[in-house]
Scaffold this motif. Structure first.
Motif, PDB file in Angstrom:
ATOM      1  N   THR A   1     -12.896 -20.979 -35.260  1.00 23.30           N
ATOM      2  CA  THR A   1     -14.253 -21.449 -34.680  1.00 23.30           C
ATOM      3  C   THR A   1     -14.657 -23.117 -34.969  1.00 23.30           C
ATOM      4  O   THR A   1     -14.866 -23.073 -34.112  1.00 23.30           O
ATOM      5  CB  THR A   1     -15.043 -20.618 -34.749  1.00 23.30           C
ATOM      6  OG1 THR A   1     -15.899 -20.240 -35.791  1.00 23.30           O
ATOM      7  CG2 THR A   1     -15.246 -18.815 -33.684  1.00 23.30           C
ATOM      8  N   SER A   2     -13.954 -23.585 -35.423  1.00 19.25           N
ATOM      9  CA  SER A   2     -13.866 -25.061 -36.088  1.00 19.25           C
ATOM     10  C   SER A   2     -12.676 -25.807 -36.187  1.00 19.25           C
ATOM     11  O   SER A   2     -12.433 -27.042 -35.448  1.00 19.25           O
ATOM     12  CB  SER A   2     -13.611 -25.561 -37.714  1.00 19.25           C
ATOM     13  OG  SER A   2     -14.279 -24.297 -37.712  1.00 19.25           O
ATOM     14  N   GLY A   3     -11.759 -25.430 -34.315  1.00 17.50           N
ATOM     15  CA  GLY A   3     -10.866 -25.802 -33.223  1.00 17.50           C
ATOM     16  C   GLY A   3      -9.416 -25.501 -33.550  1.00 17.50           C
ATOM     17  O   GLY A   3      -8.628 -26.519 -33.676  1.00 17.50           O
ATOM     18  N   MET A   4      -9.444 -25.399 -34.739  1.00 16.05           N
ATOM     19  CA  MET A   4      -7.838 -24.325 -35.430  1.00 16.05           C
ATOM     20  C   MET A   4      -7.471 -23.269 -35.089  1.00 16.05           C
ATOM     21  O   MET A   4      -7.308 -23.178 -36.298  1.00 16.05           O
ATOM     22  CB  MET A   4      -7.959 -25.429 -37.249  1.00 16.05           C
ATOM     23  CG  MET A   4      -8.312 -26.945 -36.785  1.00 16.05           C
ATOM     24  SD  MET A   4      -7.635 -27.533 -38.616  1.00 16.05           S
ATOM     25  CE  MET A   4      -9.526 -27.401 -39.114  1.00 16.05           C
ATOM     26  N   PRO A   5      -7.708 -22.351 -34.113  1.00 14.48           N
ATOM     27  CA  PRO A   5      -7.128 -21.160 -33.861  1.00 14.48           C
ATOM     28  C   PRO A   5      -6.207 -20.939 -34.427  1.00 14.48           C
ATOM     29  O   PRO A   5      -5.485 -19.919 -34.968  1.00 14.48           O
ATOM     30  CB  PRO A   5      -7.639 -20.713 -32.605  1.00 14.48           C
ATOM     31  CG  PRO A   5      -7.806 -22.347 -31.914  1.00 14.48           C
ATOM     32  CD  PRO A   5      -8.061 -23.144 -32.978  1.00 14.48           C
ATOM     33  N   GLN A   6      -5.354 -21.468 -34.263  1.00 11.67           N
ATOM     34  CA  GLN A   6      -3.791 -21.413 -34.475  1.00 11.67           C
ATOM     35  C   GLN A   6      -3.412 -21.479 -35.801  1.00 11.67           C
ATOM     36  O   GLN A   6      -2.319 -19.996 -36.040  1.00 11.67           O
ATOM     37  CB  GLN A   6      -2.588 -22.651 -33.648  1.00 11.67           C
ATOM     38  CG  GLN A   6      -1.364 -22.241 -34.119  1.00 11.67           C
ATOM     39  CD  GLN A   6      -0.543 -23.256 -32.795  1.00 11.67           C
ATOM     40  OE1 GLN A   6      -1.366 -23.872 -32.599  1.00 11.67           O
ATOM     41  NE2 GLN A   6       0.548 -22.867 -32.752  1.00 11.67           N
ATOM     42  N   LEU A   7      -3.873 -22.501 -36.611  1.00 14.56           N
ATOM     43  CA  LEU A   7      -3.731 -22.572 -38.072  1.00 14.56           C
ATOM     44  C   LEU A   7      -4.252 -21.321 -38.411  1.00 14.56           C
ATOM     45  O   LEU A   7      -3.516 -20.857 -39.276  1.00 14.56           O
ATOM     46  CB  LEU A   7      -4.475 -23.078 -38.963  1.00 14.56           C
ATOM     47  CG  LEU A   7      -4.029 -23.928 -39.863  1.00 14.56           C
ATOM     48  CD1 LEU A   7      -3.250 -24.079 -40.595  1.00 14.56           C
ATOM     49  CD2 LEU A   7      -5.227 -24.952 -40.367  1.00 14.56           C
ATOM     50  N   ALA A   8      -5.424 -21.074 -38.119  1.00  6.88           N
ATOM     51  CA  ALA A   8      -6.063 -19.455 -38.595  1.00  6.88           C
ATOM     52  C   ALA A   8      -5.472 -18.414 -38.340  1.00  6.88           C
ATOM     53  O   ALA A   8      -5.164 -17.600 -39.308  1.00  6.88           O
ATOM     54  CB  ALA A   8      -7.069 -20.164 -37.958  1.00  6.88           C
ATOM     55  N   ALA A   9      -4.517 -18.472 -37.084  1.00 10.44           N
ATOM     56  CA  ALA A   9      -3.939 -17.251 -37.225  1.00 10.44           C
ATOM     57  C   ALA A   9      -2.277 -17.584 -37.627  1.00 10.44           C
ATOM     58  O   ALA A   9      -2.116 -15.691 -38.556  1.00 10.44           O
ATOM     59  CB  ALA A   9      -3.250 -17.132 -35.002  1.00 10.44           C
ATOM     60  N   THR A  10      -1.711 -18.407 -37.826  1.00  8.38           N
ATOM     61  CA  THR A  10      -0.330 -18.479 -39.033  1.00  8.38           C
ATOM     62  C   THR A  10      -0.795 -17.941 -40.309  1.00  8.38           C
ATOM     63  O   THR A  10      -0.061 -16.988 -40.809  1.00  8.38           O
ATOM     64  CB  THR A  10       0.021 -19.769 -37.963  1.00  8.38           C
ATOM     65  OG1 THR A  10       0.218 -20.502 -37.530  1.00  8.38           O
ATOM     66  CG2 THR A  10       1.347 -19.951 -39.568  1.00  8.38           C
ATOM     67  N   SER A  11      -1.862 -18.679 -40.839  1.00  4.96           N
ATOM     68  CA  SER A  11      -1.888 -18.295 -42.365  1.00  4.96           C
ATOM     69  C   SER A  11      -2.287 -16.773 -41.976  1.00  4.96           C
ATOM     70  O   SER A  11      -2.788 -16.206 -43.744  1.00  4.96           O
ATOM     71  CB  SER A  11      -3.722 -18.665 -42.982  1.00  4.96           C
ATOM     72  OG  SER A  11      -3.644 -19.882 -42.565  1.00  4.96           O
TER      73      SER A  11
END
Length: 439
Positions: free
Chosen positions: A115-125
């Protein structure tokens, strides 16, 4: 514009859904792990708990602009709740509970990240974390399979990569200013890493799992050493000559792919230009390996080959010295005879080792040399190395010599024919890449 969708309206709900999905994904693995453990307690953090933790992190991520301390507070709260739930008396947390605690904290942070503008990075992690958690037995087996010397080799690799490399001067020395300590050592790290990965794969999987597996990873270590080792085994096990020859063919095909990957790390345009002839050679080697394997009708693949640890200070220093000598010779020959001198050097250097001449050619091309003669030099090095391996196979005699030399000859012939034919990759837009300015 009327009728258009304002995606900004949906950004926060979608990010919260990603945060929830991250928690559910990690919680699913934790839930499965608990059900696999017969001794585990019924009280555990599973699917629902991790989903809520991901959502908690997502909410704190949305609110951190107005209250930046919320994320830290959420982490402390999650840790306190899990420790209070799982701690029994004065006993320490079990190791698996420590893993769950760390996973919970990471889940909360990934929720905030989503929710800080990086949802794709969160999902990949989250996917990477689930894979690491699920591979626990496999990872433990891999580490347990390492000897003390191999662990020391890993530490040496880290030292020369992260400690020695950064402090080396990035400046040319010696004749023609051809000796750049940092560049030479960077190449040593690159080759040593590839070789050590292949060596570890053989150690972990076990060389008795089949000569194709040995050829696959042996090609990353040293196709010459793998060829010699498999040829030596053919003398002892005549029933396994076909799979041994298949392993030899595969090892040499993999070495060509490895060669292309090394070039790509230094000069992508040269790798793109060389990919067509080298790729055709590797493909033919792969076909030979499959045909030879299918020709095998027995189970005589029980003997293991011995491949020594390719990483140590001795081999690293030898590679650095060889690379330094070849770079000076390359600078001298190019100054006297142009790129034709590099091709002559490739013919001689390839008899000993293709890595040093590959790195030298790639570096020279990245410095502004023409690409087409450099591709020819790489092919000449492969041919020279195949000639040396053919001599090794010929000394072994028997069917292993016939089939092994035949596979090498077909691989080199396919590469030469492909080199003479315009690459179809150029029709797909490769001209711009191949003809781009070097350096």
């Amino acid at each position: 514009m009327e009728g258009s969708i304002d995606w900004e309206t949906f950004s926060h709900p979608l990010e919260l859904l990603v945060a929830l999905a991250v928690g559910l994904l990690i919680g699913m693995e934790r839930e499965w792990r608990v059900h696999q453990d017969e001794d585990s307690s019924d009280e555990h953090a599973g699917l629902r708990t991790f989903g809520l933790m991901g959502l908690l992190g997502g909410v704190t991520g949305l609110l951190q602009a107005s209250a930046g301390w919320l994320t830290a507070a959420a982490l402390l709260a999650v840790a306190a709740v899990l420790i209070a739930q799982r701690r029994k008396g004065n006993q320490s947390l079990p190791l698996e509970d420590v893993t769950t605690l760390v996973a919970a904290l990471v889940t909360t942070l990934l929720g905030a990240l989503a929710t800080s503008g990086m949802p794709q990075l969160a999902a990949t992690s989250a996917v990477v974390i689930v894979v690491l958690l699920h591979l626990k037995p496999t990872l433990h087996h891999w580490v347990g399979a390492l000897s003390q010397e191999e662990l020391r080799a890993v530490l040496r690799l880290l030292v020369i990569s992260l400690v020695v490399l950064p402090v080396l001067p990035d400046k040319g020395y010696g004749p023609y200013a051809a000796l750049n300590p940092r560049t030479i050592w960077l190449f040593v790290v690159l080759i040593s890493t590839l070789s050590f990965v292949g060596y570890l794969a053989i150690r972990v999987l076990g060389p008795k799992r089949g000569y194709l597996v040995t050829g696959l990873f042996g090609g990353l270590v040293s196709s010459t050493a793998t060829t010699a080792a498999l040829a030596r085994l053919a003398r002892q096990d005549q029933r396994s000559v076909a799979p041994l020859a298949a392993g030899i063919a595969l090892a040499n095909g993999v070495s060509v792919v490895r060669m292309t990957a090394v070039v790509a790390a230094i000069h992508p345009a040269l790798a793109f230009a060389a990919a067509w002839p080298l790729g055709c050679g590797a493909l033919v080697a792969l076909i030979c390996a499959l045909l030879l394997w299918r020709a095998h009708d027995g189970k005589g693949t029980g003997k293991a080959i011995e491949i020594s640890n390719p990483f140590g200070l001795g081999p690293a220093l030898k590679l650095a010295s060889l690379l330094a000598v070849i770079q000076v010779l390359a600078a001298f020959l190019e100054d006297r005879y142009g790129q034709a001198g590099i091709q002559v050097l490739a013919a001689f250097a390839g008899l000993v080792d293709v890595d040093a001449i590959t790195l030298t050619v790639a570096r020279g091309t990245a410095g502004g040399a023409a690409i087409a003669p450099a591709v020819a030099a790489l092919l000449i090095a492969v041919l020279a190395n195949a000639v040396f391996k053919s001599v090794v196979l010929f000394s072994a005699g028997g069917k292993i010599a016939i089939w092994g030399i035949g596979a090498l000859a077909l691989m080199c012939t396919a590469g030469a024919i492909a080199w003479a034919i315009p690459s179809p990759l150029e029709a797909l837009g490769g001209d711009a890449l191949v003809n781009q300015p070097s350096g």
